[in-house]
Design an enzyme around this catalytic site. Sequence first.
Site, mmCIF file in Angstrom:
data_model
loop_
_atom_site.group_PDB
_atom_site.id
_atom_site.type_symbol
_atom_site.label_atom_id
_atom_site.label_comp_id
_atom_site.label_asym_id
_atom_site.label_seq_id
_atom_site.Cartn_x
_atom_site.Cartn_y
_atom_site.Cartn_z
ATOM 1 N N LEU A 25 25.587 16.556 29.856
ATOM 2 C CA LEU A 25 25.393 17.985 29.432
ATOM 3 C C LEU A 25 23.854 18.460 30.193
ATOM 4 O O LEU A 25 23.419 19.617 29.846
ATOM 5 C CB LEU A 25 25.657 18.039 27.944
ATOM 6 C CG LEU A 25 26.850 17.844 27.379
ATOM 7 C CD1 LEU A 25 26.860 17.817 26.001
ATOM 8 C CD2 LEU A 25 28.064 18.642 28.056
ATOM 9 N N THR A 70 19.887 7.841 33.595
ATOM 10 C CA THR A 70 20.793 7.531 32.169
ATOM 11 C C THR A 70 21.379 6.348 32.628
ATOM 12 O O THR A 70 21.203 5.503 33.364
ATOM 13 C CB THR A 70 21.644 8.791 32.005
ATOM 14 O OG1 THR A 70 22.320 8.261 31.043
ATOM 15 C CG2 THR A 70 22.780 9.174 33.361
ATOM 16 N N LYS A 74 18.405 2.664 33.092
ATOM 17 C CA LYS A 74 17.097 2.991 32.527
ATOM 18 C C LYS A 74 16.124 1.712 32.770
ATOM 19 O O LYS A 74 14.983 2.138 32.695
ATOM 20 C CB LYS A 74 17.039 3.410 31.135
ATOM 21 C CG LYS A 74 17.935 4.389 30.838
ATOM 22 C CD LYS A 74 17.784 5.022 29.331
ATOM 23 C CE LYS A 74 18.552 6.436 29.042
ATOM 24 N NZ LYS A 74 18.489 6.986 27.828
ATOM 25 N N ASP A 110 12.829 9.317 25.567
ATOM 26 C CA ASP A 110 13.879 9.480 24.432
ATOM 27 C C ASP A 110 12.744 9.148 23.353
ATOM 28 O O ASP A 110 13.178 9.418 22.029
ATOM 29 C CB ASP A 110 14.751 8.410 24.711
ATOM 30 C CG ASP A 110 15.778 8.319 25.482
ATOM 31 O OD1 ASP A 110 16.133 9.823 25.733
ATOM 32 O OD2 ASP A 110 16.567 7.648 26.093
ATOM 33 N N GLY A 138 19.314 0.222 24.216
ATOM 34 C CA GLY A 138 18.256 1.022 24.730
ATOM 35 C C GLY A 138 17.781 2.044 23.779
ATOM 36 O O GLY A 138 16.684 2.335 23.638
ATOM 37 N N ASN A 159 22.478 -5.253 13.826
ATOM 38 C CA ASN A 159 23.148 -5.120 15.051
ATOM 39 C C ASN A 159 24.427 -6.172 14.947
ATOM 40 O O ASN A 159 24.410 -7.247 14.552
ATOM 41 C CB ASN A 159 22.344 -5.201 16.199
ATOM 42 C CG ASN A 159 23.001 -4.886 17.499
ATOM 43 O OD1 ASN A 159 23.691 -3.743 17.415
ATOM 44 N ND2 ASN A 159 23.155 -5.766 18.378
ATOM 45 N N ARG A 164 20.414 -10.162 19.688
ATOM 46 C CA ARG A 164 19.697 -8.624 20.329
ATOM 47 C C ARG A 164 18.810 -8.254 19.441
ATOM 48 O O ARG A 164 17.973 -7.469 20.040
ATOM 49 C CB ARG A 164 20.906 -7.813 20.992
ATOM 50 C CG ARG A 164 21.368 -8.038 22.239
ATOM 51 C CD ARG A 164 22.116 -6.809 22.599
ATOM 52 N NE ARG A 164 21.810 -6.042 23.392
ATOM 53 C CZ ARG A 164 22.382 -5.126 23.969
ATOM 54 N NH1 ARG A 164 23.469 -4.489 23.591
ATOM 55 N NH2 ARG A 164 21.819 -4.112 24.769
ATOM 56 N N LEU A 224 22.255 9.105 16.607
ATOM 57 C CA LEU A 224 21.977 9.223 17.998
ATOM 58 C C LEU A 224 23.032 10.034 18.901
ATOM 59 O O LEU A 224 23.242 10.435 19.724
ATOM 60 C CB LEU A 224 21.073 8.218 18.476
ATOM 61 C CG LEU A 224 20.074 7.751 18.058
ATOM 62 C CD1 LEU A 224 18.953 6.979 18.831
ATOM 63 C CD2 LEU A 224 19.094 9.075 17.287
ATOM 64 N N TYR A 226 26.206 12.168 20.237
ATOM 65 C CA TYR A 226 26.586 13.474 19.972
ATOM 66 C C TYR A 226 27.899 13.615 20.886
ATOM 67 O O TYR A 226 28.193 12.714 21.656
ATOM 68 C CB TYR A 226 25.472 14.282 20.635
ATOM 69 C CG TYR A 226 25.142 14.106 21.942
ATOM 70 C CD1 TYR A 226 24.058 13.107 22.187
ATOM 71 C CD2 TYR A 226 25.875 14.331 22.933
ATOM 72 C CE1 TYR A 226 23.882 12.971 23.478
ATOM 73 C CE2 TYR A 226 25.576 14.337 24.594
ATOM 74 C CZ TYR A 226 24.520 13.462 24.651
ATOM 75 O OH TYR A 226 24.212 13.163 25.910
ATOM 76 N N GLY A 247 23.143 13.555 17.433
ATOM 77 C CA GLY A 247 22.219 13.370 18.801
ATOM 78 C C GLY A 247 21.680 14.510 19.487
ATOM 79 O O GLY A 247 21.150 14.274 20.464
#
Length: 283
Positions: A25, A70, A74, A110, A138, A159, A164, A224, A226, A247
């Site tokens: 978007l 994106t 990244k 971000d 990320g 998580n 991680r 986060l 959306y 988000g």
Amino acid sequence: MRDVGTISAQTRLIALLGDPVHHSLSPFIQNRAFREEGVDGVYLALRCDEVDLPGVLRGVARAGGGGNVTLPHKELAATALDHSTDAVRRTGACNTFWGEDGEVHGDNTDVEGLRRALHTLLGGPAEGARVLLLGAGGAARAALAALLDEGAAEVEILNRTVERARAVARRLGGERTRVLEGRAGLVDRSFDLLVNATRLGLDHDDPLPLDPGRHVQVESVLDLVYRAGETPLVRRSRELGLRAMDGAEMLVQQGAVAFERWWGRSPSVEAMRDALQQVRQEP
Ligand code: NAP
């Protein structure tokens, strides 16, 4: 407002690099801001694989342009820069790049985007907040950096893959960060803020990442994720009377910071929000 049709030999290319990019978007949001602010640029999405990413990023920047990066590039983008901001060094990720005097600069907007979205949700800084952070990718790294900058008292990370989460805590955490081994560690716990930085909620049949009414007591929720309409976590949180936001605000705010890096001034955040709302309402 600048006429959209006016593309000249001075027009700067601002490119979104990722794979896939067709769903993004950001072109709607940024091109609206470019028109609104009268800057001479065009924002285009370019699908780009990992072999091409460093060359395209450096080529666009050194030719006077800039852009965003994106998924899934990244981290790779962070290795293709001549100059990195503190946010890139801390998170190991770059989502915004531009050229200056033939050198390639990069930032991870971000982090600041999330900080600004938090202010919108909470009406001020998250100073002293006890936070439960879900996820360790990320977005979770950017969220942890922003929360620590904000002065959160404690951030506990949960998580699916515990190792991680430990790696994120080692990289960024310090004394105010703890890793939870599983949901059992949440029994009878309460937090000021829940941040969902997992991808759960993107697909229609996703389960809730965590049920704020059942697994834990929280006051505010920042998801986060959306998508068109409310995310399941935001819907559930609002049903429970909690303050909750998806988000979209972070997407707009990280885009506003990126605009500042490319053009050296602030855009109208209202116009960017409006562009996002319009495109989200389209069938
Ligand atoms: P990522 O690096 O791929 O990380 C994905 C995270 O989701 C990991 O923590 C992963 O856990 C977890 N996860 C995935 N599937 C799961 C499942 N079935 N059950 C439980 N956990 C699961 O992705 P990311 O870049 O961090 O992005 C995460 C989300 O944030 C995405 O929805 C993205 O759209 C959103 N985001 C929003 C903005 C914004 O501006 N609003 C900016 C960036 C990202 P494991 O480690 O166990 O795999």
